[in-house]
Every structure is written in C-alpha cells, then in structure tokens.
Motif scaffolding. Sequence first.
Motif, PDB file in Angstrom:
ATOM      1  N   PRO A 286       5.424  14.456   5.386  1.00 36.26           N
ATOM      2  CA  PRO A 286       4.673  14.341   6.647  1.00 36.26           C
ATOM      3  C   PRO A 286       4.228  12.921   6.989  1.00 36.26           C
ATOM      4  CG  PRO A 286       4.035  16.335   5.533  1.00 36.26           C
ATOM      5  CD  PRO A 286       4.977  15.624   4.597  1.00 36.26           C
ATOM      6  N   GLN A 289       6.930  10.593   8.559  1.00 36.32           N
ATOM      7  CA  GLN A 289       7.714  10.990   9.737  1.00 36.32           C
ATOM      8  C   GLN A 289       7.209  10.277  10.983  1.00 36.32           C
ATOM      9  OE1 GLN A 289       8.535  15.230  10.313  1.00 36.32           O
ATOM     10  NE2 GLN A 289       8.047  15.593   8.160  1.00 36.32           N
ATOM     11  N   ILE A 291       6.585  10.428  14.745  1.00 39.67           N
ATOM     12  CA  ILE A 291       6.384  11.577  15.621  1.00 39.67           C
ATOM     13  C   ILE A 291       6.664  11.272  17.082  1.00 39.67           C
ATOM     14  CG2 ILE A 291       4.777  12.746  14.075  1.00 39.67           C
ATOM     15  CD1 ILE A 291       2.498  11.685  15.845  1.00 39.67           C
ATOM     16  N   ALA A 292       6.733   9.975  17.423  1.00 42.41           N
ATOM     17  CA  ALA A 292       6.956   9.605  18.820  1.00 42.41           C
ATOM     18  C   ALA A 292       7.974   8.476  18.907  1.00 42.41           C
ATOM     19  CB  ALA A 292       5.647   9.156  19.458  1.00 42.41           C
ATOM     20  N   GLY A 296       6.640   6.864  23.622  1.00 42.11           N
ATOM     21  CA  GLY A 296       5.554   7.810  23.406  1.00 42.11           C
ATOM     22  C   GLY A 296       5.983   9.264  23.527  1.00 42.11           C
ATOM     23  N   PRO A 298       7.594  12.783  22.478  1.00 40.58           N
ATOM     24  CA  PRO A 298       7.761  13.448  21.174  1.00 40.58           C
ATOM     25  C   PRO A 298       9.212  13.353  20.694  1.00 40.58           C
ATOM     26  CG  PRO A 298       6.599  14.874  22.717  1.00 40.58           C
ATOM     27  CD  PRO A 298       7.080  13.687  23.503  1.00 40.58           C
ATOM     28  N   VAL A 299       9.385  13.234  19.401  1.00 40.67           N
ATOM     29  CA  VAL A 299      10.750  13.151  18.868  1.00 40.67           C
ATOM     30  C   VAL A 299      11.350  14.531  18.614  1.00 40.67           C
ATOM     31  CG1 VAL A 299      10.410  10.880  17.810  1.00 40.67           C
ATOM     32  CG2 VAL A 299       9.891  12.949  16.496  1.00 40.67           C
ATOM     33  N   VAL A 300      10.526  15.546  18.638  1.00 43.01           N
ATOM     34  CA  VAL A 300      11.014  16.906  18.351  1.00 43.01           C
ATOM     35  C   VAL A 300      11.963  17.371  19.458  1.00 43.01           C
ATOM     36  CG1 VAL A 300      10.303  19.305  18.011  1.00 43.01           C
ATOM     37  CG2 VAL A 300       8.823  17.452  17.249  1.00 43.01           C
ATOM     38  N   ASP A 301      13.039  18.004  19.069  1.00 44.34           N
ATOM     39  CA  ASP A 301      13.953  18.574  20.061  1.00 44.34           C
ATOM     40  C   ASP A 301      13.361  19.891  20.559  1.00 44.34           C
ATOM     41  OD1 ASP A 301      15.942  19.592  21.601  1.00 44.34           O
ATOM     42  OD2 ASP A 301      17.536  19.392  20.091  1.00 44.34           O
ATOM     43  N   LEU A 302      12.496  19.769  21.557  1.00 48.23           N
ATOM     44  CA  LEU A 302      11.782  20.952  22.034  1.00 48.23           C
ATOM     45  C   LEU A 302      12.696  21.935  22.748  1.00 48.23           C
ATOM     46  CD1 LEU A 302       8.566  19.156  23.174  1.00 48.23           C
ATOM     47  CD2 LEU A 302       8.636  21.037  21.557  1.00 48.23           C
TER      48      LEU A 302
ATOM     49  N   LEU B 253       4.080  25.401  19.536  1.00 45.03           N
ATOM     50  CA  LEU B 253       5.086  24.431  20.001  1.00 45.03           C
ATOM     51  C   LEU B 253       4.406  23.144  20.466  1.00 45.03           C
ATOM     52  CD1 LEU B 253       7.570  26.783  21.903  1.00 45.03           C
ATOM     53  CD2 LEU B 253       7.907  25.706  19.670  1.00 45.03           C
ATOM     54  N   LEU B 256       3.673  21.108  17.420  1.00 43.72           N
ATOM     55  CA  LEU B 256       4.865  20.394  16.923  1.00 43.72           C
ATOM     56  C   LEU B 256       5.202  19.220  17.827  1.00 43.72           C
ATOM     57  CD1 LEU B 256       7.269  23.277  15.799  1.00 43.72           C
ATOM     58  CD2 LEU B 256       5.912  21.760  14.343  1.00 43.72           C
ATOM     59  N   ALA B 257       5.152  19.461  19.145  1.00 37.31           N
ATOM     60  CA  ALA B 257       5.469  18.391  20.091  1.00 37.31           C
ATOM     61  C   ALA B 257       4.524  17.218  19.906  1.00 37.31           C
ATOM     62  CB  ALA B 257       5.384  18.916  21.528  1.00 37.31           C
ATOM     63  N   GLY B 258       3.252  17.534  19.715  1.00 37.53           N
ATOM     64  CA  GLY B 258       2.243  16.492  19.591  1.00 37.53           C
ATOM     65  C   GLY B 258       2.233  15.797  18.245  1.00 37.53           C
ATOM     66  N   GLY B 259       3.108  16.216  17.348  1.00 37.39           N
ATOM     67  CA  GLY B 259       3.264  15.469  16.097  1.00 37.39           C
ATOM     68  C   GLY B 259       2.599  16.086  14.887  1.00 37.39           C
ATOM     69  N   ARG B 261       2.241  17.638  11.583  1.00 41.50           N
ATOM     70  CA  ARG B 261       3.209  17.796  10.499  1.00 41.50           C
ATOM     71  C   ARG B 261       2.592  18.432   9.255  1.00 41.50           C
ATOM     72  NH1 ARG B 261       5.601  17.302  14.303  1.00 41.50           N
ATOM     73  NH2 ARG B 261       7.153  15.751  14.907  1.00 41.50           N
ATOM     74  N   PHE B 284      12.934  21.565  11.656  1.00 42.87           N
ATOM     75  CA  PHE B 284      13.399  21.578  13.050  1.00 42.87           C
ATOM     76  C   PHE B 284      14.202  20.310  13.309  1.00 42.87           C
ATOM     77  CE2 PHE B 284       8.904  20.408  12.619  1.00 42.87           C
ATOM     78  CZ  PHE B 284       8.941  19.078  12.994  1.00 42.87           C
ATOM     79  N   LEU B 286      15.375  16.966  15.466  1.00 41.97           N
ATOM     80  CA  LEU B 286      14.799  15.924  16.315  1.00 41.97           C
ATOM     81  C   LEU B 286      15.790  15.575  17.414  1.00 41.97           C
ATOM     82  CD1 LEU B 286      13.401  13.628  13.475  1.00 41.97           C
ATOM     83  CD2 LEU B 286      12.246  15.497  14.669  1.00 41.97           C
ATOM     84  N   GLY B 292      13.318  17.102  11.142  1.00 41.10           N
ATOM     85  CA  GLY B 292      11.859  17.017  11.070  1.00 41.10           C
ATOM     86  C   GLY B 292      11.337  18.218  10.306  1.00 41.10           C
ATOM     87  N   ARG B 318      -0.585  13.735  11.325  1.00 40.61           N
ATOM     88  CA  ARG B 318      -1.324  14.583  12.247  1.00 40.61           C
ATOM     89  C   ARG B 318      -1.435  15.969  11.621  1.00 40.61           C
ATOM     90  NH1 ARG B 318      -0.486  13.044  18.630  1.00 40.61           N
ATOM     91  NH2 ARG B 318      -1.732  11.148  18.431  1.00 40.61           N
ATOM     92  N   PHE B 393      -0.060  24.912  25.548  1.00 36.98           N
ATOM     93  CA  PHE B 393       0.995  23.989  25.093  1.00 36.98           C
ATOM     94  C   PHE B 393       0.582  22.533  25.318  1.00 36.98           C
ATOM     95  CE2 PHE B 393       4.821  21.504  26.248  1.00 36.98           C
ATOM     96  CZ  PHE B 393       5.515  21.583  25.043  1.00 36.98           C
ATOM     97  N   LEU B 430       8.725  18.206  29.867  1.00 37.80           N
ATOM     98  CA  LEU B 430       8.701  17.469  28.599  1.00 37.80           C
ATOM     99  C   LEU B 430       8.540  15.967  28.814  1.00 37.80           C
ATOM    100  CD1 LEU B 430      11.463  19.433  26.648  1.00 37.80           C
ATOM    101  CD2 LEU B 430       9.002  19.831  26.677  1.00 37.80           C
ATOM    102  N   LEU B 433       4.987  14.696  28.553  1.00 41.20           N
ATOM    103  CA  LEU B 433       4.267  14.648  27.276  1.00 41.20           C
ATOM    104  C   LEU B 433       4.211  13.229  26.743  1.00 41.20           C
ATOM    105  CD1 LEU B 433       5.924  17.693  25.462  1.00 41.20           C
ATOM    106  CD2 LEU B 433       3.734  17.645  26.671  1.00 41.20           C
ATOM    107  N   ARG B 434       3.052  12.837  26.286  1.00 40.90           N
ATOM    108  CA  ARG B 434       2.924  11.514  25.665  1.00 40.90           C
ATOM    109  C   ARG B 434       2.142  11.639  24.373  1.00 40.90           C
ATOM    110  NH1 ARG B 434       6.181  10.485  28.362  1.00 40.90           N
ATOM    111  NH2 ARG B 434       6.638   8.785  29.787  1.00 40.90           N
ATOM    112  N   ILE B 435       2.658  11.018  23.339  1.00 44.55           N
ATOM    113  CA  ILE B 435       1.895  10.939  22.102  1.00 44.55           C
ATOM    114  C   ILE B 435       1.206   9.592  22.086  1.00 44.55           C
ATOM    115  CG2 ILE B 435       2.080  10.765  19.593  1.00 44.55           C
ATOM    116  CD1 ILE B 435       4.254  12.901  19.751  1.00 44.55           C
TER     117      ILE B 435
END
Lengths: 312, 636
Positions: A286, A289, A291-292, A296, A298-302, B253, B256-259, B261, B284, B286, B292, B318, B393, B430, B433-435
């Motif tokens: 964790p 990793q 994360i962005a 900014g 997200p890196v996740v394939d939503l 979700l 996960l999107a917001g990081g 882990r 999942f 990336l 990830g 996070r 979300f 999507l 969204l901003r981290i």
Amino acid sequence: MKAAQKLTPISYKTDIFVEWCPGCGDFGILAALRAALADLNLPPNKVAMFTGIGCSGRIAHYMKLYGIHVLHGRPLPFAIGAKLANPELTVLAVSGDGDGLGIGAGHFVNAGRRNVDVTYLLFDNRVYGLTKGQASPTLPLNVKTKALPKPNINDAVNPIALAITSGFTFAARGYAFQINYLKELIVKAIEHRGLSLVQILQPCPTYNDIHTKDWYEAGRIYRLEDEGYDPVVRDPAERDSKKVEAILRSMEDDRIPIGVFYKDETTPPYDERIRARIPSYPERPPAAQEIAGEDGLPVVDLNALLQRYRVR
Amino acid sequence: MPLNTISWRIGGAQGTGVDAGATMFARACAFAGYHIYGEREFHSNIKGLHSYVTITVGVERVRSSREDVHLLASYDAETVASHSWAVRNGGGIIYDPRIVGEKIDSIPTMNERLKEEVLGRLRERGYEATIEGALEEASDRGVKTIPVPYLDLLKKAAEKSEGVKLSNLMVASNVVALTASAAVLRLDKSHVLRSIEEQFGAKRRVLEFNKLVVETVYNPVSEKYGGVIGIELQDQETREERYLLPGYISAALGKLAGGCRFQAYYPITPAQDECFFLESQETFKLNDGGDGSIIVIQSEDEISAIGMALGAALTGTRAATATSGPGFSLMTEMLGWAGMSEVPIVITLYQRGGPSTGLPTRHEQGDLLFALFGGHGEFPRIVLSSGDVEEAFYDAVLAQNLAERYQLPVIHLLDKAIANMLSTLPAPDLEKLRIERGIYEEDGGEYRRYRITGSGISPLSTLGGGEIFWATGNEHDEYGHITEDPVLRERMMEKRMRKLELASKEIPSDIKVKRYGGGRIGIVSWGSTKGPILDAMEELGERGLELSFLQVKLIRPFPKEEVKEFARSVERLIFVEQNYSGQLAKLASMEAGVSADHLILKFNGRPFSYQELVRDISQVLEKNVRRLVSSRRWEV
C-alpha cells in the motif's frame, strides 16, 4: 542519515530527559534495545516503534527512530497496520504488562492468529506504576505489593504460554538487568520472520517491593540453553510437542528460565499469506502505490470496476 | 418523477432469495431503459423472518420509494397478510394458490402487533382471517389477484431439465415471482433472461434451470394476466449510459478511486457489505494496465480496526475503516488520538437504529451529534454526509482528500438506507475526480512534525518515507515529544483547531450545502432524506406549494453562513430528520442561531416515502404543528 555509517547505541539516543524512577528496569531495557538496533545496523528511518501507555510507553520518546506513542493497550493494531502497509519497516511494539495483557489482551491473542512480522516487547514489572501501584495481570494470586490495600485477589496470566497458544511464532523471556543477554534476545526476535514476543522481567523499585532486583538476582534466573533446551521447530509435525515443552518450561516458578522458549518459522507470516492473494504485494505494498497521475486523476481503472454494474 | 413511477414489491422469508429476486427484477427493468430505486427491509436474522424489497420504477430518475404498491409478488402467506393492504386499488397481487387456506393467526413469524392489526381490519370488514380473506378484501377494492402455481410450474420446468433435484425446486420461487411480474407488466422476456444470466452466469446448471423456469412461467402468465393492472413496461428509448448499484458499492468504489489502499474493519451491519466488497476487489487493474491492490483486514474489534488503519495511515497510505454506531462508539478514543496526532483517516459511518444494539438492520439518522462530538477533549474533525448512492461515490473521494489536506479524522456519514439503496445512476464523471495529496515536508532544515504554522497545517512525514518523527496522544511540542507546558499547550490547541477555520474557508460553498428550489417554505435536512424530500417537493410544486430545500452536507465545520442565509431567504423552516430529537435542528440553532419552526421526525426504523413527506409537510404547515412524528400507512 548515511546508510553506510556504522550505527552505535548512541545513534538511537534522543536528548529527551529519561523520566523513569532511579533503579527502574526500563533503563536496562532501553540500553539493550539501542544496542540491539545498533547490532542489526538498522537505520532509524527504517524502524517504527509503537508504544502503549504507562512508564514503558515513554520509551518511544527516548529512541531516535519513528517513535509513535499510542493509546493504552493499542500498540499492536497500529504496529500491524504500519507493517502491512509498509513491509520495508522494522516494526516494534512495546507494552507494559497492564497495557498488553489487561486492556490490550484481545489484541495480544488475535495478533497471534495473524503472525505479522512484528516484534513485541512486553515490559513486565507486575504492577501499574503510573497509577501508583495496582496489581497488573502478571502479579500472582495472594501477593501483596506495597501499594495494595489487600493481597492480590486475581491470578496471573503467563505471557509466554498465552503467546504460544495464540499463535506467536517466537516467544522469549529476558531480564532487564542482564542487558547483553536481553540485547541478544531482542536481536533474535527482530530477525525472526513472524510475530515475536520478548517478555522482559523487570523490577519496579517504587511499587513492587516483592519482585525486586535482589529477589530476581538471588539465584532464581537461569538460561534455557544452559540446560540444553532447544526451542526451534524444524518441521511442522513437531510444532505441538515443542509448544507443550515451551509452555511447561514457562510455568516454572521456583526457578525463572530466560531465553528463547519457542521459535517456529514453518508457519507462514501474514505477508506471505497476503502475497498468495495479491501477487504484486511485495513490489507494491500500500505505501508504495501511486494513487494519482500527475493530473491528479485516480490511477484505478474505474471503468473496468464499473462494468459489472452497467445496465445501459 | 413521483407521478410517473410504479412500485413493485417482493416479500418472503429471509434466505429464500427475496433480495436476489428483487435485484434481478430491478436489473431487468433497468435493461429496458427504466430508472430504479430499491429499498430493502430485513430482520437481524439469517433465515426465516420476513423481509421485503420495494423497487420503484420510473421513466425519469427515481429518488425515493412510493408507499403504495402497484404489484406485489409473493410466494408465502406472511407477505400477502402483511402487504396486501399497501397494494393500490387497481394494482395486483401475485400469490401461490397453495397458501390461500392458511390462517393469518398461525403465521409464526409474523409480528403480533401487525397480526392484530390485520386481523382487526379483516374482522371489521367482514372477511375470513385467512389469506383467502385478505385476497378477497383486496379483490373487492379492485386489486387483481393473480394465482401462480409455483410448485406446478417449477415441476414442469424440471421435467425439461436434467439433474434437477425435486426437493430443491422451491429455491427458484424468486425467479417464478419475478418472471410472473414481468409477464403481468409486459416487461420484455429478453430482459428477464439477460438479468438471470448476469445473476447466475458462473453457475451453468443453475442458470440453465432458471432460464427454463422463465420460459415455463412467462408465456402462460402473460397470456392470462398481461396488462391486467393497466401498466405496461415497454422498452424506453435512452442513450444514457447507466449503472445500477447499491450505496455500499458506490462508497467502496469511491474509496478505491480516491486512493484508499488499506481498510480494516470488524463485521457489523450495515457496514460489512462495503468491506466484503472491497475484499472481493482486493486486486484491480490500473489505467496503465498495471496492478493495484488494497489490503482489507478483518480485525478483532473496532478499536483494532481503526488502530490498524491509523498505523497504515502513518506510512502515507490512504487508509480507512467502515462501521456503524456500536463500532463507532468503540472507536472514539482512537478518534481523539487521530485528532491529537494529526493523522489522516476516513471513518465511513453507516448509521443504523440505535441506541445500543437498537434496530441493527433498520434505518436511522441518530448519530449526527455523536459523529460530531464523540470522544473526550476537543480536537478537529470533519464530518461529511452523503444524500444518496451517487453522492456516496464522490464524497468517498472528497473525504480522503480532506483528511489528508487537514491531517485529521474525517467521518463520512452514510446510513442503512443508502447502504442498501439500489439506484440507477448516470455514468460517473471520472474526469471530475481529483486526488489532492496533503502537504509534505520538503528537504532541508531540521524536521519538526508539529511545526506551528499560520494555517495550522504542519508538513507531513511518513513512516519509512521521510524524516523520522515522534507522535503521541499526549500534548506535545513541535517535535512530537510530550509536554505539559501551559504555553505550549495553548499554542498547540490553537494550531490544531486553526485547521478547521482553514477548512471552513477553503471548502467551497457548493460542497458544504446544496440548495434546491426557490419557494418561501424552507426544508432543511441531511443525508438520505434527500430523495424523498426532492420527490415530495416536486409533487407539492405541482399542487402549487413551492418549497426550497437546503441539504446540509458538511456537518463540521458547520456551514453557518449558508444556513443563516437560507433561513433569511424563507418564511418558514422545516427540519426533516430520521431521529427523535431533531439533531441537525439543534446544531443549526447552536452554530448558526437558526431555529426550526417545524420538525418532521421519524425514528421507527423505516425510511420516509415521498408521499409520507407530502402529507407531513402539508400537515405541519396547515395545522402549524411544531413537532410531527411521522410514520407511513401500513409500514412493515
């Protein structure tokens, strides 16, 4: 911190005034711990130490490393979380006997089930010092230490036996004023792959007038290896018999054995169990990793995750 | 669009597939281009007690449940006895003719209060105290009673199939019920088949049998009863990309999107679904094709759950936990530690009926003040509340950003209604969204973790990823070492609390509150009452009563100015909340000096329907009622 520099016990010293009572066993433990980390040459920025509440908890501030002083009874959950998130860290948890076996007993037992690679140091002086001398979970039945109005009405738990039956894969006992020997035990505990316990017997010169330095040093203590005791599990088939042997030894009370009671590296530590489920865990735990992205986002394939729920 | 919605309800004993049946029906309707809003009611029980799901179907977005049922799908006696009363005149009841002889008095799982009420009604109106009596009562007020011989149909399907155990046939009752419903509503069979395929996709044999069930049931019911209740769910043309999911998945979700882990949790209803889901998604993909992962760990209690999350958070990961009231109670000491040591952490708090074990599977908004004040001493925290599945979300991402920016615990308030609410949503934006990561130490100079700064934010370091530091729950100096110095104590308290002032300045108004409508009667509320309030507003608007609605999303720091301004802009203020005491009203009075003219409160464990709110709002205004305790007709 230059990695090449040879570390010494002084490397882990802070300039905070050490506020334990004169003659406290904690001084011996502090010296042994600094020496153990120096022997292992562990850079301070690779060691995280989580301590509970009580005299023992203060040690976080006397050590130059990540010193995280948490709540009463709770160093283990923090230590486990940190170790799993960043497995590169050497993680130490420190509790007093009240912290670890009273309020924190649930964590003690359940930590054993996970066998996370954490070293747990249990400072055991059999009393609650900071609250003026109540009986702790390791004070035997009917013993009356000086602050108690009446003899202790509760029986004591045996930390070594409890650790072994809970699943700790390393259990040792040291004595605070055999500093060099204690240092060796701490080194072995840190080197052990899995959850290790070092119970450290120590006097409380202020509130425990029974288990004093003189009491401990009146010929009671002996070292397990001096009697040819072998704690190591070499094959899973001998786990049970080794456990029984270790527990029996830990119950001796006329003489006090110190040393390694039990060591089993045949039980997989938690990180290996995670790796079996998450193959990328060793490279990308964790904390490692991203994360962005730079934008900014997200890196996740939503989209991939959402696909299952798409209806139109 | 309340007036354009229809309501379908399925009931049965827990463990007989009620929930799966409802999900399959909802999905089939969604495939046909309809919007869905689903509400689950169930007991704290594994098998045997009564549960039911209400699916409200609409051409446009559906935001709440209706209380009047257009079509009731049943396969046991208790469902008919308990819910026939809610079926509208002209609606329909699908039932198994084998149960008509059952005496209502001898339904063992039916609660006594409801049983007495049902028996009283039947007696009063001159009907037998049996299911037949209940069906006759319904039929006499224009409800179509639709017998579906479950066992015969299932046997027929089994004859065409190989290797189906006759003893096990009734498990497919839910598929019979939803297929018969689709046939009555003229919902195209292809949608039902597709939905069943998604449900049983992995289990070939089960899938094949259930497809046969659909084929066996659909045509005969359609021929005889298709369209009998005057509703036809013909395919809707829509180009909108749409998703159907419950709130707990939406929140997960977002995490996960917001990081996020690392999540640690102790099993508790209704938070466990989110955690189980995250565990099922622990690996999942990336966007760049990489791998990830999230570690989800089940701890020994909630104290340990938040402790593990805090340990992980200290490494710069996070980290979060999810719980409900009883678990949050255990977490409060740690919450103070997080505030004192300035560690970013997100606690997703799924409220349920309290106090104590309360109503463990039922809805309530009873923890607002607890989320705000739980814990000893004073420390900064942010409390953010979501109003529906979609907000859950985006807010899950926001909560993590806020936690890290201000280095404090963020409590993301959700509730049982949102957790189990099934809702169709447009594709999430999507790109929006901003981290936003927090402020970290930069090389140079001696590092002090708790450096006193003008903003109150001290640059972060992480375990293993930056300079060493100390942290403690004791009051401490800039290095994180213990102090009891009075001057330093004061400066540190000020420093920590300053972060909330900064948050209050920085967080945009449209995140703090949402304002809807422009009428002179103002509704103020928070959380999952949003949907029924908006739907009630729409209906009241059509009747000529214009309302304004202020949804308070940020609870701490409290949006004083926004609430004051709203109060100034309306003539009357009605607070709508699902708790006993009007907790938001109390807070608004304390923080903004705004007082409620009317309170509409509900604390019987069931969410508002929009119709209920239409009645309640009309009543408090017409009769000038100060505090109205709401309940629906025929709530089960």
